[in-house]
Design a protein around this motif. Structure first.
Motif, PDB file in Angstrom:
ATOM      1  N   SER A 114       0.561   5.421   0.643  1.00  0.00           N
ATOM      2  CA  SER A 114      -0.269   6.572   1.016  1.00  0.00           C
ATOM      3  C   SER A 114       0.418   7.845   0.516  1.00  0.00           C
ATOM      4  N   ARG A 115      -0.284   8.962   0.663  1.00  0.00           N
ATOM      5  CA  ARG A 115       0.301  10.255   0.267  1.00  0.00           C
ATOM      6  C   ARG A 115       1.601  10.504   1.019  1.00  0.00           C
ATOM      7  N   LYS A 116       1.566  10.213   2.325  1.00  0.00           N
ATOM      8  CA  LYS A 116       2.757  10.496   3.127  1.00  0.00           C
ATOM      9  C   LYS A 116       3.930   9.599   2.758  1.00  0.00           C
ATOM     10  N   LEU A 162      -8.805   1.014   3.095  1.00  0.00           N
ATOM     11  CA  LEU A 162      -8.528  -0.425   3.100  1.00  0.00           C
ATOM     12  C   LEU A 162      -8.813  -0.970   1.707  1.00  0.00           C
ATOM     13  N   PRO A 163      -7.973  -1.900   1.230  1.00  0.00           N
ATOM     14  CA  PRO A 163      -8.365  -2.579   0.002  1.00  0.00           C
ATOM     15  C   PRO A 163      -9.483  -3.576   0.309  1.00  0.00           C
ATOM     16  N   VAL A 167       0.861  -1.191   0.000  1.00  0.00           N
ATOM     17  CA  VAL A 167       0.000   0.000   0.000  1.00  0.00           C
ATOM     18  C   VAL A 167       0.892   1.234   0.000  1.00  0.00           C
ATOM     19  N   ASN A 210       1.688  -6.888   6.463  1.00  0.00           N
ATOM     20  CA  ASN A 210       1.201  -5.822   7.358  1.00  0.00           C
ATOM     21  C   ASN A 210       0.095  -4.965   6.754  1.00  0.00           C
ATOM     22  N   GLN A 234      -5.309   3.795  12.331  1.00  0.00           N
ATOM     23  CA  GLN A 234      -4.920   5.144  11.902  1.00  0.00           C
ATOM     24  C   GLN A 234      -4.558   5.205  10.432  1.00  0.00           C
ATOM     25  N   ASP A 268      -6.332   5.655   6.225  1.00  0.00           N
ATOM     26  CA  ASP A 268      -7.440   6.302   5.510  1.00  0.00           C
ATOM     27  C   ASP A 268      -8.236   5.324   4.653  1.00  0.00           C
ATOM     28  N   ALA A 313      -3.715  -4.064   6.197  1.00  0.00           N
ATOM     29  CA  ALA A 313      -5.063  -4.289   6.728  1.00  0.00           C
ATOM     30  C   ALA A 313      -6.027  -4.330   5.544  1.00  0.00           C
TER      31      ALA A 313
HETATM   32  P1  ADP Z   1      -1.293   9.257   4.994  1.00  0.00           P
HETATM   33  O1  ADP Z   1       0.040   8.643   5.289  1.00  0.00           O
HETATM   34  O2  ADP Z   1      -1.358   9.925   3.653  1.00  0.00           O
HETATM   35  O3  ADP Z   1      -1.849  10.093   6.098  1.00  0.00           O
HETATM   36  P2  ADP Z   1      -2.657   6.819   5.846  1.00  0.00           P
HETATM   37  O4  ADP Z   1      -2.949   7.359   7.206  1.00  0.00           O
HETATM   38  O5  ADP Z   1      -3.680   6.003   5.156  1.00  0.00           O
HETATM   39  O6  ADP Z   1      -2.309   8.007   4.843  1.00  0.00           O
HETATM   40  O7  ADP Z   1      -1.327   5.947   5.909  1.00  0.00           O
HETATM   41  C1  ADP Z   1      -0.459   5.915   7.029  1.00  0.00           C
HETATM   42  C2  ADP Z   1       0.542   4.782   6.859  1.00  0.00           C
HETATM   43  O8  ADP Z   1      -0.158   3.535   6.912  1.00  0.00           O
HETATM   44  C3  ADP Z   1       1.300   4.783   5.528  1.00  0.00           C
HETATM   45  O9  ADP Z   1       2.647   4.443   5.760  1.00  0.00           O
HETATM   46  C4  ADP Z   1       0.607   3.727   4.688  1.00  0.00           C
HETATM   47  O10 ADP Z   1       1.475   3.034   3.819  1.00  0.00           O
HETATM   48  C5  ADP Z   1       0.060   2.780   5.730  1.00  0.00           C
HETATM   49  N1  ADP Z   1      -1.225   2.207   5.301  1.00  0.00           N
HETATM   50  C6  ADP Z   1      -2.218   2.808   4.617  1.00  0.00           C
HETATM   51  N2  ADP Z   1      -3.247   1.973   4.394  1.00  0.00           N
HETATM   52  C7  ADP Z   1      -2.875   0.793   4.955  1.00  0.00           C
HETATM   53  C8  ADP Z   1      -3.495  -0.490   5.074  1.00  0.00           C
HETATM   54  N3  ADP Z   1      -4.704  -0.739   4.564  1.00  0.00           N
HETATM   55  N4  ADP Z   1      -2.822  -1.454   5.736  1.00  0.00           N
HETATM   56  C9  ADP Z   1      -1.603  -1.222   6.269  1.00  0.00           C
HETATM   57  N5  ADP Z   1      -0.985  -0.057   6.188  1.00  0.00           N
HETATM   58  C10 ADP Z   1      -1.592   0.943   5.553  1.00  0.00           C
END
Ligand code: ADP
Length: 213
Positions: A126-128, A179-180, A124, A154, A175, A177, A156
């Protein structure tokens, strides 16, 4: 108190009659209101569907005693991922960080799902994750996303039949945003959808506008 269902005058009257006389047949309710059974049918259907009344064959209608809040909670608990999920945006693990950033902008999503050549979920982004990789890096076009992604095991995930309230709690707990939405295959998880905080927000708005019965 919040009630999601606004009843019309006749429905309120029916509710009152059933509260005082229930269990009572549709026939008898109609008599008390000087209406035909057929005229009442849509109102009785709404009152039973929304959970204010329950209908038992050969017994009649009775009042469930549930408040607007309880009915709202009952409704929410029944909603499933499959009815609210979005289309997933999926990229291959060998795609560059640069291309992943372009895809995220073009597709207008906040989370990308990464798959291997068998289309099995491996990570996965994310933006960050993409921002972090971009800080102080010049070679974004030559770094593949599998280097920087959050990877299996890891990740979810959720499934089509999961209840949205369980998934909402899961999003808060982890924490994250999004889920697949996955399907189990012999090789691993196949990505078939995306369930996000935005989907949850839309559910809330639809509920307040009475679009979900
Ligand atoms: P952002 O980092 O843009 O705020 P998220 O809060 O969704 O977005 O992501 C936080 C962290 O969790 C990132 O490192 C991301 O790769 C990871 N992440 C995002 N979605 C999932 C998921 N479904 N399962 C596990 N890790 C995730």
């Amino acid at each position: 108190m919040v009630s999601t269902i606004e009843l019309n005058k006749r429905q309120e009257q029916i509710l009152q009659i059933v509260k005082e006389n229930g269990p009572i047949t549709g026939e008898h309710i109609a008599e008390q209101l000087n209406l035909t059974r057929a005229t009442l049918r849509p109102d009785l259907a709404i009152l039973t569907m929304s959970g204010f009344l329950e209908a038992r064959p050969r017994v009649g209608y009775f009042y469930t005693g549930k408040t607007g809040n309880q009915l709202l909670a009952d409704k929410l608990k029944k909603l499933q991922v499959k009815d609210f999920q979005s289309i997933p945006v999926v990229i291959n693990e060998n795609v560059s960080v640069y291309d992943a950033i372009c895809t995220m902008f073009l597709e207008d999503v906040g989370t990308l799902f990464v798959v291997d050549r068998d289309a099995v979920l491996v990570g996965v982004l994310s933006r960050k994750d993409l921002l972090r990789a971009s800080i102080g890096q010049q070679e974004l076009a030559s770094i593949p996303v599998h280097i920087i992604m959050t990877r299996m095991p890891n990740i979810a995930v959720c499934r089509r039949d999961d209840y949205v309230m369980d998934i909402a709690k899961f999003l808060i707990e982890k924490q994250i945003d999004a889920l697949p939405v996955i399907k189990d295959t012999d090789k691993g998880f196949e990505v078939i959808g995306r369930f996000t905080k935005t989907n949850m927000t839309k559910i809330l708005v639809s509920l307040s506008e009475n679009e979900i019965i």
